[in-house]
Write a protein that holds these residues in place. Structure first.
Motif, mmCIF file in Angstrom:
data_model
loop_
_atom_site.group_PDB
_atom_site.id
_atom_site.type_symbol
_atom_site.label_atom_id
_atom_site.label_comp_id
_atom_site.label_asym_id
_atom_site.label_seq_id
_atom_site.Cartn_x
_atom_site.Cartn_y
_atom_site.Cartn_z
ATOM 1 N N HIS A 140 0.843 -1.203 0.000
ATOM 2 C CA HIS A 140 0.000 0.000 0.000
ATOM 3 C C HIS A 140 0.867 1.238 0.000
ATOM 4 O O HIS A 140 1.920 1.274 0.624
ATOM 5 N N TYR A 141 0.419 2.238 -0.730
ATOM 6 C CA TYR A 141 1.051 3.560 -0.642
ATOM 7 C C TYR A 141 -0.004 4.486 -0.056
ATOM 8 O O TYR A 141 -0.856 4.973 -0.792
ATOM 9 N N GLY A 142 0.036 4.684 1.230
ATOM 10 C CA GLY A 142 -1.006 5.494 1.851
ATOM 11 C C GLY A 142 -2.354 4.860 1.557
ATOM 12 O O GLY A 142 -2.591 3.701 1.882
ATOM 13 N N GLU A 143 -3.213 5.618 0.916
ATOM 14 C CA GLU A 143 -4.549 5.120 0.605
ATOM 15 C C GLU A 143 -4.541 4.171 -0.601
ATOM 16 O O GLU A 143 -5.433 3.353 -0.762
ATOM 17 N N THR A 144 -3.531 4.341 -1.451
ATOM 18 C CA THR A 144 -3.493 3.553 -2.681
ATOM 19 C C THR A 144 -3.087 2.122 -2.405
ATOM 20 O O THR A 144 -2.026 1.865 -1.833
ATOM 21 N N LYS A 145 -3.940 1.193 -2.812
ATOM 22 C CA LYS A 145 -3.583 -0.208 -2.651
ATOM 23 C C LYS A 145 -2.970 -0.696 -3.956
ATOM 24 O O LYS A 145 -3.670 -1.217 -4.823
ATOM 25 N N ALA A 146 -1.674 -0.516 -4.075
ATOM 26 C CA ALA A 146 -0.996 -0.891 -5.316
ATOM 27 C C ALA A 146 -1.110 -2.401 -5.525
ATOM 28 O O ALA A 146 -1.360 -2.870 -6.627
ATOM 29 N N LEU A 147 -0.909 -3.161 -4.450
ATOM 30 C CA LEU A 147 -1.150 -4.607 -4.484
ATOM 31 C C LEU A 147 -1.989 -4.935 -3.264
ATOM 32 O O LEU A 147 -1.669 -4.507 -2.166
ATOM 33 N N GLY B 217 -3.168 -5.748 -17.254
ATOM 34 C CA GLY B 217 -3.968 -4.819 -16.462
ATOM 35 C C GLY B 217 -3.765 -3.404 -16.951
ATOM 36 O O GLY B 217 -2.756 -3.095 -17.570
ATOM 37 N N PRO B 218 -4.735 -2.554 -16.659
ATOM 38 C CA PRO B 218 -4.626 -1.165 -17.105
ATOM 39 C C PRO B 218 -3.575 -0.413 -16.289
ATOM 40 O O PRO B 218 -3.044 -0.950 -15.317
ATOM 41 N N ASN B 219 -3.317 0.786 -16.694
ATOM 42 C CA ASN B 219 -2.423 1.667 -15.953
ATOM 43 C C ASN B 219 -2.834 1.750 -14.488
ATOM 44 O O ASN B 219 -4.010 1.907 -14.200
ATOM 45 N N GLY B 220 -1.847 1.619 -13.595
ATOM 46 C CA GLY B 220 -2.159 1.769 -12.178
ATOM 47 C C GLY B 220 -2.693 0.505 -11.537
ATOM 48 O O GLY B 220 -3.084 0.504 -10.377
ATOM 49 N N ALA B 221 -2.695 -0.605 -12.287
ATOM 50 C CA ALA B 221 -3.241 -1.856 -11.748
ATOM 51 C C ALA B 221 -2.328 -2.477 -10.695
ATOM 52 O O ALA B 221 -2.760 -3.279 -9.877
ATOM 53 N N GLY B 222 -1.054 -2.095 -10.725
ATOM 54 C CA GLY B 222 -0.111 -2.656 -9.766
ATOM 55 C C GLY B 222 0.952 -3.542 -10.399
ATOM 56 O O GLY B 222 1.723 -4.196 -9.701
ATOM 57 N N LYS B 223 1.023 -3.532 -11.732
ATOM 58 C CA LYS B 223 1.955 -4.411 -12.435
ATOM 59 C C LYS B 223 3.409 -4.098 -12.090
ATOM 60 O O LYS B 223 4.190 -4.996 -11.769
ATOM 61 N N THR B 224 3.760 -2.832 -12.177
ATOM 62 C CA THR B 224 5.145 -2.458 -11.900
ATOM 63 C C THR B 224 5.501 -2.757 -10.448
ATOM 64 O O THR B 224 6.596 -3.257 -10.152
ATOM 65 N N THR B 225 4.571 -2.488 -9.563
ATOM 66 C CA THR B 225 4.813 -2.773 -8.150
ATOM 67 C C THR B 225 5.131 -4.258 -7.966
ATOM 68 O O THR B 225 6.069 -4.619 -7.254
ATOM 69 N N LEU B 226 4.367 -5.117 -8.632
ATOM 70 C CA LEU B 226 4.603 -6.557 -8.541
ATOM 71 C C LEU B 226 5.999 -6.920 -9.039
ATOM 72 O O LEU B 226 6.756 -7.626 -8.364
ATOM 73 N N GLY C 11 13.019 -3.174 -17.000
ATOM 74 C CA GLY C 11 12.022 -2.351 -16.334
ATOM 75 C C GLY C 11 11.153 -1.604 -17.323
ATOM 76 O O GLY C 11 11.399 -1.614 -18.527
ATOM 77 N N GLN C 12 10.132 -0.954 -16.791
ATOM 78 C CA GLN C 12 9.210 -0.220 -17.649
ATOM 79 C C GLN C 12 9.928 0.953 -18.313
ATOM 80 O O GLN C 12 9.626 1.331 -19.431
ATOM 81 N N TYR C 13 10.868 1.538 -17.590
ATOM 82 C CA TYR C 13 11.613 2.658 -18.154
ATOM 83 C C TYR C 13 12.997 2.158 -18.501
ATOM 84 O O TYR C 13 13.585 1.402 -17.739
#
Ligand SMILES: Nc1ncnc2c1ncn2[C@@H]1O[C@H](COP(=O)(O)OP(=O)(O)O)[C@@H](O)[C@H]1O
Ligand SMILES: [Mg+2]
Lengths: 349, 274
Positions: free
Chosen positions: A31-38, A55-64, A101-103
């Motif tokens: 979690h990032y504060g309120e955001t539940k990345a995973l 998954g769409p943008n912000g789904a948590g893929k990069t975090t995983l 990585g994504q970048y």
């Protein structure tokens, strides 16, 4: 941990023909504060297979991917790669993975060859071997001509290929590719796909994330659909398609002006299939998801009744976009990077 | 569920510890990378080349006459005074580059790649510091050449080498501070701005450019323990003669203390950065 299934997800213990799990994720939370990345992700990738995480943008893929490659510590749950725990055995784990990585994660100021040589040395290859490996990989990724130029002068596709080459230096057992073709034009995207397919052919296990259904279809044998930090479906791609069922009809009126009346006629028919009926004004056709031959006949009947002349009608398997839509109830948010153009407008379901 | 079998892991991976030779190899590969940057972009050495020239000429010819008079001599007296000060100043200014460069690395994906490789976290930092010290040495050489041209006389040659060693020690301690800033701040500009905020008062509240006798008492207390003053005064003592002990020990004390605190902080921040 029991082998509970998420929407028919194929679990390794039910797959005697497959190898053991190269990647195993249980209850992963970040979690990032309120955001539940995973928010409690379970996932298994069998050895030698390609898992697409869609998954769409912000789904948590990069975090995983970042947790699996030890760049980020999870808040809860655990993950193992090739048997190594991502939190407790990061050093061992890093030896057996490759990461793109994504970048772009190449050093832009260094020539391609130097990038690869450096990574070879960082992976403890002796000088001579690091040199040969750099030559080999440049050759293989068709970058030999650009070997001496700084990576900053490379095109997007070349940079991506260099990135892939860099993640192959250590002959990883497991490769993570985070949105490998985001931002690339279609031709370059195909090049990268070919490279990934070749790498897979060599037996490396791949976990790749993507926003593009087409990409998952091209590269992955199994799919995990994620949305807002949660797994919403998983399984073999074919299995998933069968589950969602149906086909889609692509119908093109001879007169483009009849596109709207055609869509209205179909709406009145009330065939809702699984996804929405979509009108593509650019292509000048309508896409109607259907579930049965009866529905197909009904569609043709309705069109004839309205006296609309058609120039073509084709059946398609449902796109993964539609699969996503039927699973989540909403469309995957449009990617910012215009790769596959998906500017179809939605009409009422 | 017993899914996890390490069948794919090479035997090598079983041992997580990195031997010293490994650390050296990794640091070496990363030093090479930073040197290649310079070869690719020679302009990045301009500051190291021009700063000592411009500052020396500026201070010697603009302020040299008047401050020299106050020192009881002329421009020549000022040259003897200000050159060791320049040396101290440069060790500080050049250290900043380590932070801005690092920040740039973090904003590209390269750092992710490094951090996903089985290398010690310190290697990346040590390589940066080594290369930056090399740049500082280059700038020092330029400074010494220019200063001899404007009439600087070194009376104690071993003292010159001791001075260079002392500035390198001090600079490396400051680099840990900038590395930390490079890790925690958003971009290179912020690092530079923050560096300026720290460096400016330290530089001018010091004995680098002019003697501190005429400063108010409270400021003199500050300058007496300002590591830039003590480094400059130690450099004077070592190269042209005079008392050194106090300044030498205060400078070494600062360097050791700053390194002891900031090196672990930098490595920790680097390791835990998301
Ligand atoms: N360092 C971070 N700080 C705060 N929020 C973050 C951070 N990284 C990711 N997020 C948030 O977590 C969610 C998942 O992000 P991410 O894993 O990058 O998604 P994806 O790669 O699928 O686009 C997003 O809402 C994103 O804004
Ligand atoms: Mg992402």
């Amino acid at each position: 941990m029991g082998g509970g299934t998420v929407l028919g997800m194929t679990r390794i213990d039910k797959n005697p023909e497959g190898g053991s799990a190269a990647v195993s994720v249980r209850g992963l939370v970040k979690h990032y504060g309120e955001t539940k990345a995973l928010d409690g992700v379970d996932l298994d990738v069998r050895e030698g297979t390609v898992m697409g995480v869609l998954g769409p943008n912000g789904a948590g893929k990069t975090t995983l991917v970042r947790i699996l490659s030890t760049l980020l510590a999870p808040d809860a749950g655990h993950a193992t790669v090739a048997g190594y725990d991502a939190v407790r055995q990061p050093r061992q784990l890093r030896r057996v993975i490759g990461l793109t990585g994504q970048y772009a994660s190449v050093d832009e100021k260094l020539p391609g060859w130097e990038n690869l040589y450096m990574i070879g040395r960082l992976l403890d290859l002796p000088r001579k071997e690091a040199r040969t490996r750099a030559d080999e990989l440049l050759e293989r990724f068709s970058l030999t001509d650009a070997a001496k130029r700084p990576a900053s002068t490379y095109s997007g596709g070349m940079r991506r290929r260099l990135d892939l080459a860099a993640s192959m230096i250590g002959r990883p057992a497991v490769l993570f590719l985070d949105e490998p073709t985001t931002g690339l034009d279609p031709r370059t995207r195909n090049e990268v796909w070919d490279e990934v397919k070749r790498m897979v052919g060599e037996g490396v296990t791949v976990l790749l994330t993507t926003q593009y259904m087409e990409e998952a279809e091209q590269l992955a044998s199994e799919l995990t659909v994620v949305d807002r930090g949660q797994v919403i479906a998983g399984g073999a791609i074919e299995e998933l398609k069968a589950k969602v069922g149906g086909r889609a009809l692509r119908i093109r009126p001879a007169d483009p002006l009849r596109l709207r009346p055609l869509a209205d006629a179909l709406d009145e028919l009330g065939i809702t299939g699984l996804a929405t009926t979509t009108v593509d004004t650019d292509r000048g056709d309508v896409l109607v998801p259907i579930l049965s031959d009866e529905q197909l006949t009904a569609v043709v009947g309705a069109v004839t009744a309205r006296g609309i002349t058609l120039s073509s009608i084709t059946t398609e398997l449902p796109s993964l976009d539609e699969v996503f839509l039927s699973l989540t109830g909403h469309r995957a948010s449009a990617p910012q990077d215009a790769v596959p153009t998906d500017d179809r407008q939605e009409v009422a379901v | 569920m017993s899914t996890a079998t390490a069948t794919t892991a090479p035997a090598l991976a079983a041992d997580a510890r990195i031997p010293l030779r490994g650390h050296l190899r990794h640091t070496g590969a990363l030093i090479r990378r930073n040197l290649l940057w310079i070869r690719q972009d020679p302009e990045s050495m301009f500051d190291a080349l021009l700063m000592p020239i411009v500052f020396t000429l500026l201070f010697v010819y603009v302020f040299g006459g008047s401050i020299g008079q106050a020192l009881g001599g002329g421009q020549d007296a000022y040259v003897q005074y200000v050159i060791p000060g320049m040396l101290a100043m440069m060790s500080m200014t050049m250290s900043q580059g380590v932070g801005t460069g690092f920040s740039q690395d973090f904003n590209s994906g390269v750092m992710d790649r490094f951090r996903s490789l089985p290398i010690g976290r310190g290697s990346v930092l040590f390589a940066k510091i080594t290369v930056e010290l090399g740049r500082m040495l280059f700038a020092t050489t330029v400074l010494m050449i220019v200063s001899v041209l404007v009439g600087f006389e070194i009376t104690n040659w071993p003292g010159l080498f001791a001075t260079v060693g002392l500035s390198a020690l001090f600079a490396s301690s400051i680099m840990w501070v900038f590395l930390t800033l490079g890790v925690i701040l958003k971009n290179a500009q912020s690092v530079q701005a923050m560096g300026f905020l720290v460096l400016f008062p330290l530089q001018f509240g010091s004995s680098i450019f002019a003697p501190t006798d005429s400063m108010p008492g409270w400021l003199q207390h500050f300058t007496d323990y300002n590591p830039l003053s003590t480094l400059a005064d130690a450099a004077r003592g070592l190269m042209v003669g005079g008392p050194v002990a106090h300044d030498l020990w205060v400078t070494i004390g600062w360097s050791v203390a700053i390194t002891a605190v900031m090196a672990p902080v930098a490595i920790h921040k680097f390791r835990t950065k998301n």
